[in-house]
Design an enzyme around this catalytic site. Structure first.
Site, PDB file in Angstrom:
ATOM      1  N   ASP A  55       0.770  -1.216  -0.030  1.00  0.00           N
ATOM      2  CA  ASP A  55      -0.102   0.009   0.093  1.00  0.00           C
ATOM      3  C   ASP A  55       0.914   1.301   0.103  1.00  0.00           C
ATOM      4  OD1 ASP A  55      -2.151   1.600  -0.145  1.00  0.00           O
ATOM      5  OD2 ASP A  55      -2.664   1.147   2.110  1.00  0.00           O
TER       6      ASP A  55
ATOM      7  N   ASN B  54     -10.688  -2.769  -6.229  1.00  0.00           N
ATOM      8  CA  ASN B  54      -9.660  -2.278  -6.752  1.00  0.00           C
ATOM      9  C   ASN B  54     -10.382  -1.732  -8.505  1.00  0.00           C
ATOM     10  OD1 ASN B  54      -6.372  -3.508  -5.921  1.00  0.00           O
ATOM     11  ND2 ASN B  54      -7.676  -1.622  -5.020  1.00  0.00           N
TER      12      ASN B  54
HETATM   13  C1  FPP Z   1      -1.767   0.291  -3.252  1.00  0.00           C
HETATM   14  O1  FPP Z   1      -1.378   1.531  -3.353  1.00  0.00           O
HETATM   15  C2  FPP Z   1      -1.507  -0.345  -4.288  1.00  0.00           C
HETATM   16  C3  FPP Z   1      -2.054  -1.257  -5.347  1.00  0.00           C
HETATM   17  C4  FPP Z   1      -3.633  -0.912  -5.381  1.00  0.00           C
HETATM   18  C5  FPP Z   1      -1.703  -1.853  -6.427  1.00  0.00           C
HETATM   19  C6  FPP Z   1      -0.505  -2.493  -6.118  1.00  0.00           C
HETATM   20  C7  FPP Z   1       0.253  -2.896  -7.329  1.00  0.00           C
HETATM   21  C8  FPP Z   1       1.738  -2.677  -7.284  1.00  0.00           C
HETATM   22  C9  FPP Z   1       2.487  -2.717  -6.351  1.00  0.00           C
HETATM   23  C10 FPP Z   1       2.200  -2.881  -8.766  1.00  0.00           C
HETATM   24  C11 FPP Z   1       2.030  -3.779  -9.752  1.00  0.00           C
HETATM   25  C12 FPP Z   1       2.391  -5.163  -9.255  1.00  0.00           C
HETATM   26  C13 FPP Z   1       2.780  -6.064 -10.025  1.00  0.00           C
HETATM   27  C14 FPP Z   1       2.927  -7.570  -9.538  1.00  0.00           C
HETATM   28  C15 FPP Z   1       3.257  -5.561 -11.536  1.00  0.00           C
HETATM   29  P1  FPP Z   1      -2.351   2.719  -3.453  1.00  0.00           P
HETATM   30  O2  FPP Z   1      -2.746   3.236  -4.882  1.00  0.00           O
HETATM   31  O3  FPP Z   1      -3.675   2.300  -2.922  1.00  0.00           O
HETATM   32  O4  FPP Z   1      -1.681   4.018  -2.788  1.00  0.00           O
HETATM   33  P2  FPP Z   1      -2.414   5.130  -1.841  1.00  0.00           P
HETATM   34  O5  FPP Z   1      -3.326   4.340  -0.820  1.00  0.00           O
HETATM   35  O6  FPP Z   1      -1.169   5.873  -1.433  1.00  0.00           O
HETATM   36  O7  FPP Z   1      -3.284   5.754  -3.140  1.00  0.00           O
END
Ligand code: FPP
Length: 236
Positions: A15, A63
Site C-alpha cells: 500500500d 480495485n
Molecule cells: C496500493 O497503493 C497499491 C495497489 C492497489 C496496486 C499494487 C500494485 C503494485 C505494487 C504494482 C504492480 C504489481 C505487479 C505485480 C506488477 P495505492 O494506490 O492504494 O496507494 P495510496 O493508498 O497511497 O493511494
C-alpha cells in the site's frame, strides 16, 4: 525458536504507491511503476531469507472501482512485469501462482499469467503468489459454492464437513498459511485479504510506503516476527 516459529510464508499488502507519488509531485502511475520494481526486489529477498512463499496483494476485487485509466495502467503494468520477469523467475527457481478470480482479468493478462504459471511449474524452490482480482470473502463464498455443488452431486456428506474441507476448496489448497502479514503505508486493516488464511498470522504494520519498502525494511519486519512469541492459542 522452535520449528513452528520458522518463517515459511509472508503475505504483503503493498500500500501507499499513490501517496509516494503525490509526495514527489508525480502521477499515481509512477508510484505503481516504482511499486512494481519493489516486487522484483522481493523476489531477490525470498532467496536471501530462504522464504518459500510470498503472497502479494496486487489487485483486489475492490480495485475495479478506481478510474478506468488507473485500472488499465495496472493491467498493462502486470503484463509488462510478466514479460520482463518470466526468465528471471525461472532462473531463480521461483514458480508463479495466482490467487483470485483470474479469469475475469483482461485476456492479455490471463494469457501471460497462464504462460508464466506453466513455464515455472517445475523445478522450483520458491513460490510467488500474486493475489489478483482477489477478495477474501469472495474466496470463501466460492469455496462454499464448490462444496454445495459437491453435496448436491452426492460427493460430500454435509456432516463430514471440517475446517480441512473448507481449506481444500479455497483457491490454492495445500499452500501453508502465511506466518507473517505485512502492510505498508500506515494503514492498519486487512482489507479483505486472505481472511481464512491469516487466522494465526503475526501482523506487522509500517508507515513506509510500498515503493520505499526495501530489503532493510523487510529485515526489520522479519526480525520483529522472530521476536514475537507465537502461541497458537495454546502453547505457553
Ligand atoms: C496500493 O497503493 C497499491 C495497489 C492497489 C496496486 C499494487 C500494485 C503494485 C505494487 C504494482 C504492480 C504489481 C505487479 C505485480 C506488477 P495505492 O494506490 O492504494 O496507494 P495510496 O493508498 O497511497 O493511494
Amino acid at each position: 525458536m522452535d520449528k513452528t516459529d520458522s518463517l515459511k510464508h509472508i503475505a504483503i499488502i503493498m500500500d501507499g504507491n499513490g501517496r509516494w507519488a503525490k509526495e514527489r509531485d508525480l502521477p499515481r502511475s509512477e508510484g505503481h511503476s516504482a511499486g512494481a520494481r519493489r516486487v522484483i526486489d522481493i523476489m531477490e529477498s525470498m532467496r536471501k531469507h530462504g522464504i518459500s512463499y510470498v503472497t502479494l496483494y496486487a489487485f483486489s476485487t475492490e480495485n475495479w472501482k478506481r478510474s478506468q485509466e488507473e485500472v488499465s495502467f495496472l493491467m498493462d503494468l502486470l503484463a509488462q512485469f510478466l514479460d520482463e520477469n518470466q526468465q528471471k523467475l525461472k532462473e531463480n527457481k521461483i514458480r508463479l501462482l495466482v490467487t483470485g478470480r483470474m479469469e475475469e482479468l483482461p485476456e492479455f493478462c490471463v494469457e501471460r499469467l497462464n504462460k508464466v504459471i506453466q513455464s515455472t511449474s517445475e523445478d522450483y524452490q520458491y513460490t510467488l503468489i500474486l493475489a489478483l482480482n482477489y477478495g477474501g470473502r469472495q474466496e470463501i463464498t466460492d469455496a462454499v459454492r464448490k462444496i454445495g455443488n459437491k453435496i448436491k452431486a452426492g460427493e460430500i456428506d454435509p456432516d463430514s464437513i471440517s475446517e480441512q474441507t473448507v481449506a481444500d476448496h479455497l483457491y490454492l489448497p495445500g499452500i501453508p498459511d502465511p506466518d507473517l502479514m505485512i502492510r505498508t503505508s500506515g494503514e492498519e486493516r486487512i482489507s479483505n485479504f486472505l481472511l481464512w488464511q491469516l487466522s494465526y498470522a503475526e501482523f506487522y504494520f509500517t508507515d513506509i510506503y510500498w515503493p520505499d519498502f526495501d530489503d532493510a525494511e523487510l529485515d526489520k519486519a522479519i526480525n520483529t516476527y522472530y521476536k514475537r512469541n507465537r502461541r497458537f492459542g495454546g502453547r505457553p
